[in-house]
Design a protein around this motif. Sequence first.
Motif, PDB file in Angstrom:
ATOM      1  N   LYS A  70       6.558   9.711  -5.972  1.00  0.00           N
ATOM      2  CA  LYS A  70       7.775   9.603  -5.182  1.00  0.00           C
ATOM      3  C   LYS A  70       8.113   8.134  -5.042  1.00  0.00           C
ATOM      4  O   LYS A  70       7.376   7.284  -5.508  1.00  0.00           O
ATOM      5  CB  LYS A  70       7.631  10.303  -3.824  1.00  0.00           C
ATOM      6  N   ILE A 102       1.937   1.915  -3.515  1.00  0.00           N
ATOM      7  CA  ILE A 102       0.820   2.468  -4.285  1.00  0.00           C
ATOM      8  C   ILE A 102       0.687   3.957  -3.990  1.00  0.00           C
ATOM      9  O   ILE A 102       0.558   4.779  -4.911  1.00  0.00           O
ATOM     10  CB  ILE A 102      -0.499   1.733  -3.954  1.00  0.00           C
ATOM     11  N   ARG A 103       0.735   4.302  -2.716  1.00  0.00           N
ATOM     12  CA  ARG A 103       0.624   5.713  -2.314  1.00  0.00           C
ATOM     13  C   ARG A 103       1.761   6.526  -2.919  1.00  0.00           C
ATOM     14  O   ARG A 103       1.548   7.619  -3.449  1.00  0.00           O
ATOM     15  CB  ARG A 103       0.633   5.799  -0.787  1.00  0.00           C
ATOM     16  N   TRP A 104       2.993   6.001  -2.856  1.00  0.00           N
ATOM     17  CA  TRP A 104       4.135   6.707  -3.416  1.00  0.00           C
ATOM     18  C   TRP A 104       4.010   6.871  -4.931  1.00  0.00           C
ATOM     19  O   TRP A 104       4.384   7.909  -5.462  1.00  0.00           O
ATOM     20  CB  TRP A 104       5.420   5.975  -3.076  1.00  0.00           C
ATOM     21  N   ARG A 105       3.500   5.847  -5.636  1.00  0.00           N
ATOM     22  CA  ARG A 105       3.309   5.994  -7.088  1.00  0.00           C
ATOM     23  C   ARG A 105       2.334   7.119  -7.381  1.00  0.00           C
ATOM     24  O   ARG A 105       2.556   7.922  -8.288  1.00  0.00           O
ATOM     25  CB  ARG A 105       2.795   4.692  -7.702  1.00  0.00           C
ATOM     26  N   ASN A 106       1.253   7.191  -6.618  1.00  0.00           N
ATOM     27  CA  ASN A 106       0.260   8.247  -6.824  1.00  0.00           C
ATOM     28  C   ASN A 106       0.823   9.629  -6.517  1.00  0.00           C
ATOM     29  O   ASN A 106       0.386  10.621  -7.101  1.00  0.00           O
ATOM     30  CB  ASN A 106      -0.978   7.990  -5.972  1.00  0.00           C
ATOM     31  N   MET A 107       1.798   9.687  -5.604  1.00  0.00           N
ATOM     32  CA  MET A 107       2.416  10.957  -5.227  1.00  0.00           C
ATOM     33  C   MET A 107       3.660  11.257  -6.079  1.00  0.00           C
ATOM     34  O   MET A 107       4.300  12.285  -5.888  1.00  0.00           O
ATOM     35  CB  MET A 107       2.811  10.917  -3.746  1.00  0.00           C
ATOM     36  N   ARG A 167       0.831  -1.215   0.000  1.00  0.00           N
ATOM     37  CA  ARG A 167       0.000   0.000   0.000  1.00  0.00           C
ATOM     38  C   ARG A 167       0.863   1.262   0.000  1.00  0.00           C
ATOM     39  O   ARG A 167       0.503   2.260  -0.630  1.00  0.00           O
ATOM     40  CB  ARG A 167      -0.927  -0.018   1.225  1.00  0.00           C
ATOM     41  N   THR A 168       1.997   1.227   0.682  1.00  0.00           N
ATOM     42  CA  THR A 168       2.907   2.374   0.687  1.00  0.00           C
ATOM     43  C   THR A 168       3.429   2.649  -0.717  1.00  0.00           C
ATOM     44  O   THR A 168       3.477   3.794  -1.160  1.00  0.00           O
ATOM     45  CB  THR A 168       4.079   2.141   1.659  1.00  0.00           C
TER      46      THR A 168
END
Length: 66
Positions: free
Chosen positions: A31, A24-29, A21-22
């Motif tokens: 970073k 995924i979050r980083w891809r969306n941001m 999940r981290t």
Amino acid sequence: MTDNPNLTPEQAADYLHLSPRTLIRWRNMRKGPPWVKAGRRVIYRRADVDAWLARNVQAPVAEASE
């Protein structure tokens, strides 16, 4: 870990000791380590992940003088 130079998001998360999940979050941001979109799949190249780790090494914080 296998000798495959490509990692699934789950393998990359395991390699980095993060949750998928981290990543995924980083891809969306936009970073985190570079990733490749191959059709509908996301792939992390191990060399890219290793290079990203090397670029993000932090120097230890100097101890505060008392």
